[in-house]
Design a protein around this motif. Structure first.
Motif, PDB file in Angstrom:
ATOM      1  N   ALA A  53       0.858  -1.188   0.000  1.00  0.00           N
ATOM      2  CA  ALA A  53       0.000   0.000   0.000  1.00  0.00           C
ATOM      3  C   ALA A  53       0.889   1.231   0.000  1.00  0.00           C
ATOM      4  N   VAL A  54       0.559   2.175  -0.836  1.00  0.00           N
ATOM      5  CA  VAL A  54       1.211   3.480  -0.857  1.00  0.00           C
ATOM      6  C   VAL A  54       0.179   4.478  -0.367  1.00  0.00           C
ATOM      7  N   ASP A  99       0.743  -6.117  -7.152  1.00  0.00           N
ATOM      8  CA  ASP A  99      -0.376  -6.057  -6.215  1.00  0.00           C
ATOM      9  C   ASP A  99      -0.158  -4.880  -5.263  1.00  0.00           C
ATOM     10  N   TYR A 100      -0.557  -3.706  -5.732  1.00  0.00           N
ATOM     11  CA  TYR A 100      -0.410  -2.521  -4.888  1.00  0.00           C
ATOM     12  C   TYR A 100      -1.585  -1.583  -5.084  1.00  0.00           C
ATOM     13  N   GLN A 101      -1.752  -0.733  -4.082  1.00  0.00           N
ATOM     14  CA  GLN A 101      -2.832   0.249  -4.091  1.00  0.00           C
ATOM     15  C   GLN A 101      -2.260   1.580  -3.629  1.00  0.00           C
ATOM     16  N   VAL A 102      -2.672   2.659  -4.287  1.00  0.00           N
ATOM     17  CA  VAL A 102      -2.303   4.012  -3.879  1.00  0.00           C
ATOM     18  C   VAL A 102      -3.536   4.666  -3.279  1.00  0.00           C
ATOM     19  N   LEU A 103      -3.396   5.149  -2.047  1.00  0.00           N
ATOM     20  CA  LEU A 103      -4.492   5.816  -1.344  1.00  0.00           C
ATOM     21  C   LEU A 103      -4.031   7.207  -0.937  1.00  0.00           C
ATOM     22  N   ARG A 104      -4.962   8.145  -0.890  1.00  0.00           N
ATOM     23  CA  ARG A 104      -4.620   9.528  -0.547  1.00  0.00           C
ATOM     24  C   ARG A 104      -5.287   9.926   0.757  1.00  0.00           C
ATOM     25  N   VAL A 105      -4.530  10.644   1.579  1.00  0.00           N
ATOM     26  CA  VAL A 105      -5.047  11.233   2.816  1.00  0.00           C
ATOM     27  C   VAL A 105      -4.899  12.749   2.694  1.00  0.00           C
ATOM     28  N   PRO A 106      -5.611  13.510   3.521  1.00  0.00           N
ATOM     29  CA  PRO A 106      -5.540  14.963   3.385  1.00  0.00           C
ATOM     30  C   PRO A 106      -4.125  15.534   3.516  1.00  0.00           C
TER      31      PRO A 106
END
Length: 158
Positions: free
Chosen positions: A20-21, A49-56
């Motif tokens: 996870a990124v 097998d990866y995912q990019v997620l954004r936080v504020p």
């Protein structure tokens, strides 16, 4: 330059890792460069097998990393940038994010690649963002470190 003396990591055996990124949204140009560097590293070492997620923002990186650590990821890459301003806000955010990410990694046993830029000015951030004219690619470096550590841990049978 801060990157002098950095080891050249050749990660073998990263295929099959789930990664996870998690990336902050502030400073779009810098963050886009950091994410692109992370994705280059994932591609380079065969991680699909990866995912990019954004936080504020960078302050939110630890809580998101903690949630991701509980969901079966082999490695997490935390990307953010905090640029010094005229108030102590910089110090508080940098310390909280750093300590929080460290705690997540140690408590969960899951490597967290530290891609949080803590810079005095925007130019320093741009120089580390992995852009065409950047001197360093901290998104790639943080991802490579996380992958290398995940492979090591997997090799220990942990």
């Amino acid at each position: 330059m801060s990157g002098e003396g950095a080891p050249k990591l050749d990660v073998q055996g990263a295929k099959g890792l789930k990664v996870a990124v998690v990336a902050a949204q502030w400073h779009t140009v810098v963050m886009d460069g950091l994410i692109a560097g992370a994705e280059r590293a994932l591609d380079e070492f065969g991680v699909t097998d990866y995912q990019v997620l954004r936080v504020p923002g960078s302050f939110e990186l630890p809580v998101a990393a903690k949630a991701l650590a509980a969901r079966g990821y082999d490695a997490i890459v935390a990307l953010g940038v905090v640029i010094r301003g005229g108030t102590p806000h910089f110090d508080f955010v940098c310390e909280a994010a750093t300590m929080g990410l460290t705690q997540v990694s140690v408590d969960s046993g899951i490597p967290v690649g530290f891609g949080l830029l803590t810079c005095d000015n925007e130019q320093q951030a741009l120089d580390r963002a992995g852009l065409a004219d950047s001197k360093e690619d901290k998104g790639h470096e943080a991802t490579t470190a996380a992958l290398s550590t995940a492979v090591l841990i997997r090799g220990l049978g942990a």
